[in-house]
Design an enzyme around this catalytic site. Sequence first.
Site, mmCIF file in Angstrom:
data_model
loop_
_atom_site.group_PDB
_atom_site.id
_atom_site.type_symbol
_atom_site.label_atom_id
_atom_site.label_comp_id
_atom_site.label_asym_id
_atom_site.label_seq_id
_atom_site.Cartn_x
_atom_site.Cartn_y
_atom_site.Cartn_z
ATOM 1 N N HIS A 59 -5.743 14.649 -1.201
ATOM 2 C CA HIS A 59 -5.845 14.712 -2.648
ATOM 3 C C HIS A 59 -5.637 16.233 -2.897
ATOM 4 C CE1 HIS A 59 -8.025 10.884 -2.668
ATOM 5 N NE2 HIS A 59 -8.165 11.155 -1.274
ATOM 6 N N ASP A 67 -7.040 14.489 4.066
ATOM 7 C CA ASP A 67 -7.861 14.113 2.836
ATOM 8 C C ASP A 67 -8.371 15.025 2.073
ATOM 9 O OD1 ASP A 67 -9.123 11.964 1.445
ATOM 10 O OD2 ASP A 67 -10.985 11.878 2.854
ATOM 11 N N ASP A 68 -9.107 15.696 2.083
ATOM 12 C CA ASP A 68 -9.592 16.819 1.195
ATOM 13 C C ASP A 68 -9.957 18.054 2.153
ATOM 14 O OD1 ASP A 68 -9.994 15.391 -1.206
ATOM 15 O OD2 ASP A 68 -11.199 14.048 0.150
ATOM 16 N N HIS A 127 -7.395 3.165 -1.410
ATOM 17 C CA HIS A 127 -8.246 3.508 -0.401
ATOM 18 C C HIS A 127 -8.912 2.305 -0.288
ATOM 19 C CE1 HIS A 127 -7.591 7.613 -1.319
ATOM 20 N NE2 HIS A 127 -8.712 8.201 -0.705
ATOM 21 N N GLU A 169 -13.052 2.667 3.949
ATOM 22 C CA GLU A 169 -13.686 3.786 4.214
ATOM 23 C C GLU A 169 -15.189 3.677 4.429
ATOM 24 O OE1 GLU A 169 -13.123 6.923 1.221
ATOM 25 O OE2 GLU A 169 -13.744 8.517 2.721
ATOM 26 N N HIS A 183 -1.942 11.193 3.053
ATOM 27 C CA HIS A 183 -3.099 11.201 2.441
ATOM 28 C C HIS A 183 -3.914 12.430 2.329
ATOM 29 C CE1 HIS A 183 -7.109 8.575 2.471
ATOM 30 N NE2 HIS A 183 -7.358 9.597 1.649
HETATM 31 N N1 ADE Z 1 -11.024 11.164 -3.615
HETATM 32 C C1 ADE Z 1 -11.083 12.314 -2.872
HETATM 33 N N2 ADE Z 1 -11.316 12.129 -1.599
HETATM 34 C C2 ADE Z 1 -11.806 10.742 -1.554
HETATM 35 C C3 ADE Z 1 -12.263 9.975 -0.330
HETATM 36 N N3 ADE Z 1 -12.221 10.293 0.848
HETATM 37 N N4 ADE Z 1 -12.539 8.646 -0.693
HETATM 38 C C4 ADE Z 1 -12.412 8.247 -1.943
HETATM 39 N N5 ADE Z 1 -11.951 9.062 -2.870
HETATM 40 C C5 ADE Z 1 -11.697 10.158 -2.742
HETATM 41 ZN ZN ZN Z 2 -8.847 10.039 0.380
#
Ligand code: ADE
Ligand code: ZN
Length: 336
Positions: free
Chosen positions: A22, A281-282, A200, A203, A20
């Site tokens: 992006h 994630d990011d 997703h 969350e 996971h």
């Molecule tokens: N796009 C990038 N990160 C995300 C996240 N944590 N939740 C939903 N969309 C995303």
């Molecule tokens: Zn994500």
Amino acid sequence: MQDQMQHRELIQSLPKAELHVHIEGTFEPELMFEIAQRNHVDIPYGSVDDLKKAYDFHNLQSFLDIYYAGANVLLHEQDFYHLTYAYFEKCKADNVVHTEIFFDPQTHTDRGVPFETVINGIERACQDAKTNLGISSFLIMCFLRHLSEEAAFETLAQAKPYQDKIIGVGLDSSEVGHPPSKFERVFSEAKAQGYLIVAHAGEEGPPEYIWEALDLLKVNRIDHGVRCEEDEQLMARLIAEKMPLTVCPLSNLKLCVIDDMQQHNIKRLLDQGVNVMVNSDDPAYFGGYMNDNFYAITDALDLSSQDIRQLASNSFQASFLPESEKTEWMQKVVNS
Ligand code: ADE
Ligand code: ZN
């Protein structure tokens, strides 16, 4: 203290898979400024430090606004290549040996960047990472859920010539108000075309969205899913089906899904037999890559070395690698 050192060494030494991440969320400010300059695109921040100061999020949307703005500087194939290769170098440093990377085609095609430019740049970096760094990867194309079903169908059609480079289809962006049911038909078509499915769910959104991802989208994995604990029946189902949840601890903290890492439920979920693993994630926005996520939960939740090994093992078990490769890596986790 001694324990903490030993845990850090174990985390560093274990092979891990990331399921996971992006790619647009791995865009480090320094590289963003470099590419912006090269492409003559204006960034509304004077310096890297000013930009970093803006990374103070209070929910998912406040992050997404900045994340989409950052992606605006990506124009050419080489930009996507550099972005992706830089992520692989982080993987190498953390001993992430396999990764399944999300990309958001609509973030780019809606700005006039061709699908082909995006996929070719990312894919060439994946090939070079395999050759130069020994890291394997798959690509997962995500639909932006704040956009329409029709737009998702268009993206699925654009992907057709590149289907051999894309293993799966996912669903991301603003969760609340955009339930999985909105995309039932396009996911059914994607599945019929042979894509694996992730989404997703849970969350920020309620457990009902996780049920919909399971029952309507027929997912192979749930991304995040941490709100599953609010629904006992859902918990029982996730455990019985060994449904993977790609949990992202630092993301949950930075986006205020939790107030404190000590509140994170990854250890409780693991103890109950949910198939959870650690992801970033990011990472450029949330303060750390794979190992930083492991360190944060290990310190806050007092994980044992057995917990750490289980999380690393689950990352391979839940991956889309062939069974023989999964088994090989899981054996290496036991022996590391
Ligand atoms: N796009 C990038 N990160 C995300 C996240 N944590 N939740 C939903 N969309 C995303
Ligand atoms: Zn994500």
